[in-house]
Design a protein around this motif. Structure first.
Motif, mmCIF file in Angstrom:
data_model
loop_
_atom_site.group_PDB
_atom_site.id
_atom_site.type_symbol
_atom_site.label_atom_id
_atom_site.label_comp_id
_atom_site.label_asym_id
_atom_site.label_seq_id
_atom_site.Cartn_x
_atom_site.Cartn_y
_atom_site.Cartn_z
ATOM 1 N N SER A 14 0.837 -1.203 0.000
ATOM 2 C CA SER A 14 0.000 0.000 0.000
ATOM 3 C C SER A 14 0.871 1.251 0.000
ATOM 4 C CB SER A 14 -0.932 0.019 1.211
ATOM 5 O OG SER A 14 -2.096 -0.751 0.955
ATOM 6 N N HIS A 42 -9.092 1.883 -1.139
ATOM 7 C CA HIS A 42 -10.329 1.102 -1.090
ATOM 8 C C HIS A 42 -10.570 0.427 -2.446
ATOM 9 C CE1 HIS A 42 -14.466 0.302 0.443
ATOM 10 N NE2 HIS A 42 -14.683 0.194 -0.856
ATOM 11 N N ALA A 71 -7.993 -2.341 -2.834
ATOM 12 C CA ALA A 71 -8.315 -3.504 -1.998
ATOM 13 C C ALA A 71 -9.427 -4.328 -2.640
ATOM 14 C CB ALA A 71 -8.723 -3.055 -0.604
ATOM 15 N N GLU A 72 -10.342 -3.639 -3.279
ATOM 16 C CA GLU A 72 -11.479 -4.305 -3.912
ATOM 17 C C GLU A 72 -11.102 -4.961 -5.243
ATOM 18 O OE1 GLU A 72 -14.712 -4.058 -2.628
ATOM 19 O OE2 GLU A 72 -15.450 -5.401 -4.206
ATOM 20 N N PRO A 129 -6.034 -6.129 -5.438
ATOM 21 C CA PRO A 129 -5.533 -6.270 -4.052
ATOM 22 C C PRO A 129 -4.021 -6.465 -3.939
ATOM 23 C CG PRO A 129 -6.836 -8.177 -4.736
ATOM 24 C CD PRO A 129 -7.046 -7.131 -5.769
ATOM 25 N N THR A 156 -2.082 -3.753 -2.510
ATOM 26 C CA THR A 156 -2.255 -3.472 -1.081
ATOM 27 C C THR A 156 -1.705 -4.656 -0.282
ATOM 28 O OG1 THR A 156 -4.373 -4.595 -0.731
ATOM 29 C CG2 THR A 156 -4.450 -2.385 -1.676
ATOM 30 N N LYS A 159 -3.730 -6.167 2.074
ATOM 31 C CA LYS A 159 -4.921 -6.708 2.719
ATOM 32 C C LYS A 159 -4.857 -8.230 2.765
ATOM 33 C CE LYS A 159 -9.646 -7.402 2.125
ATOM 34 N NZ LYS A 159 -10.651 -7.578 1.084
ATOM 35 N N ASN A 180 -12.249 -6.909 6.187
ATOM 36 C CA ASN A 180 -13.132 -5.947 5.509
ATOM 37 C C ASN A 180 -12.300 -4.787 4.928
ATOM 38 O OD1 ASN A 180 -14.149 -3.195 6.093
ATOM 39 N ND2 ASN A 180 -16.125 -4.204 6.412
ATOM 40 N N ASN A 181 -12.646 -4.409 3.702
ATOM 41 C CA ASN A 181 -11.870 -3.371 3.003
ATOM 42 C C ASN A 181 -11.759 -2.069 3.794
ATOM 43 O OD1 ASN A 181 -11.359 -4.980 0.825
ATOM 44 N ND2 ASN A 181 -13.028 -4.148 -0.429
ATOM 45 N N ASN A 182 -12.898 -1.627 4.308
ATOM 46 C CA ASN A 182 -12.884 -0.373 5.054
ATOM 47 C C ASN A 182 -11.971 -0.453 6.267
ATOM 48 O OD1 ASN A 182 -14.497 1.193 3.491
ATOM 49 N ND2 ASN A 182 -16.383 0.760 4.613
ATOM 50 N N TYR A 193 -9.389 -2.436 6.684
ATOM 51 C CA TYR A 193 -8.001 -2.458 6.225
ATOM 52 C C TYR A 193 -7.513 -1.049 5.910
ATOM 53 C CZ TYR A 193 -3.938 -2.642 3.292
ATOM 54 O OH TYR A 193 -2.694 -2.388 2.784
#
Lengths: 226, 226
Positions: A176, B189, B192-193, B196, B199, B201, B206-208, B210
């Motif tokens: 990230s 965000h 991550a969605e 990924p 990132t 994650k 949960n994305n939020n 993270y």
DNA sequence: TTGTTTATAATAGTAATACTATCAAAAATA
DNA sequence: TATTTTTGATAGTATTACTATTATAAACAA
């Protein structure tokens, strides 16, 4: 310095390899100039064809559509940066210098010192800054990602993340932080240029210098935290 | 909780105030749903008109073009966040809690707890994530900026920068850090969605959550540095 | 209530874009 | 020389992003 085209450009991006013919090379070379000038929105295959004295139909024989041509161009950027990153950091001893060099390479675009198969690198960087994230901010990200169209970006991100990891293995967000660094190199540059109130740039400071300082401070603050 | 439309929406964004008539309100309400679904690229005034049982011509009486409608919608987001920021941080004593609250508000979009003049806030946030920076990444930034179309964004950025300043006056990049925070709340965000690998994650997080953790870590690393 | 303004519906039309298709000529290659 | 590949020239389609016109309906004022 003259770089070679890296052969790892994803084959799914084109119908016919533009590096294989003079027309193909003209498509890439002039697309970059025109996209930098007009922006991807106002850039059309028709205008391009007329500029390189060929027809729309010919351009379509190389690229299925504008989106894939933009993706191709942006892949060139990712490969170019990755190449420079590896080349210019390999003989550096400590990770701190490597990170400094990474930031420098990410910023250097606007200087455009490199020649790259006849490509105007400064124009390429201008495309990245305003059109860069439009290639994945689409409804087709998932499919494009499945076709590996963003592999070069992920590789680049990984390469940077590895340096961060080597510098501070305990930090938990290497990737990230790498993607933040890449994106902010472009975005803060754009802001400094166009919406300076979103930055802290003072008067006559050069944009690249400002952003480099900001990023340097940012990255080392994050990685040096105990 | 029900918020009121903030009256400070720039008048240059519309030809006729969409808040002033039922058709206008339907334009905004349904545009948000359709844009979130189709993405701005595939969203057209024709499709919108047919959905709200009116004609293209009527939509054009409210908004000069699609770009200005998108800008209007995104201004709603900026105003909404700014409102929440002020409202939900005013009674917090220390700056650290305020910063935590800011991150929380920036992430909360996906939860969509708020009602806002019949607007689907969760859809609005989805628009921001994929279409957000397309509103200024254009050839017309300078003119749009001169017309103050980005004022709400700059105000938001300033509000956040002021909290940073209050937390650590010696730090030199309050505004850049604020714009980085806002942009990364959305971009990480999205990554991550959809991508990924950009990132860190892990699996089922949960994305939020993270992204909130990542942002929290970097903001305080930067501001706490001695 | 009538007259007047304002907002919308219905329809038509234009220029540009993003393609697809066809076929002959030219260039490269075998 | 024959054959495949690559291009040029041209045409055409569906969609988009608008502009324009006129008739009607709703709102509102005298």
């Amino acid at each position: 310095m003259e770089l070679q085209f890296n052969s790892t450009i994803n084959e799914g991006l084109y119908l016919k390899n533009p590096q294989s013919t003079p027309v193909g090379k003209a498509i890439i070379r002039e697309s970059i100039l025109m996209m930098a000038d007009l922006g991807n929105e106002h850039f059309t295959f028709k205008k391009l064809a007329s500029r390189i004295n060929t027809t729309e139909a010919t351009v379509y024989r190389y690229f299925e559509n504008k989106h894939l041509l933009l993706l191709y161009v942006i892949n060139l950027y990712w490969l170019l940066i990755e190449f420079q990153l590896i080349f210019y950091t390999q003989n550096l001893k400590d990770d701190k210098s490597k990170i400094n060099r990474i930031i420098q390479i990410l910023m250097e675009g606007a200087e455009g010192k490199l020649k790259y198969e006849g490509i105007d690198v400064a124009a390429l960087y201008r495309i990245i800054i305003t059109e860069g994230n439009k290639v994945y901010m689409t409804k087709s990200v998932k499919e494009d990602n499945d076709k590996q169209f963003f592999k070069a970006y992920k590789d680049l991100c990984n390469t940077i993340a590895d340096v961060f990891k080597s510098y501070n293995a305990k930090y938990k967000y290497h990737h990230s932080l790498a993607s933040t660094l890449i994106e902010m190199a472009h975005l803060q540059h754009f802001f400094a240029e166009n919406l300076p109130r979103l930055t802290d740039k003072k008067g006559n400071l050069n944009n690249n210098k400002y952003v480099a300082q900001y990023l340097d401070n940012f990255v080392f603050s994050v990685l040096d935290k105990k």
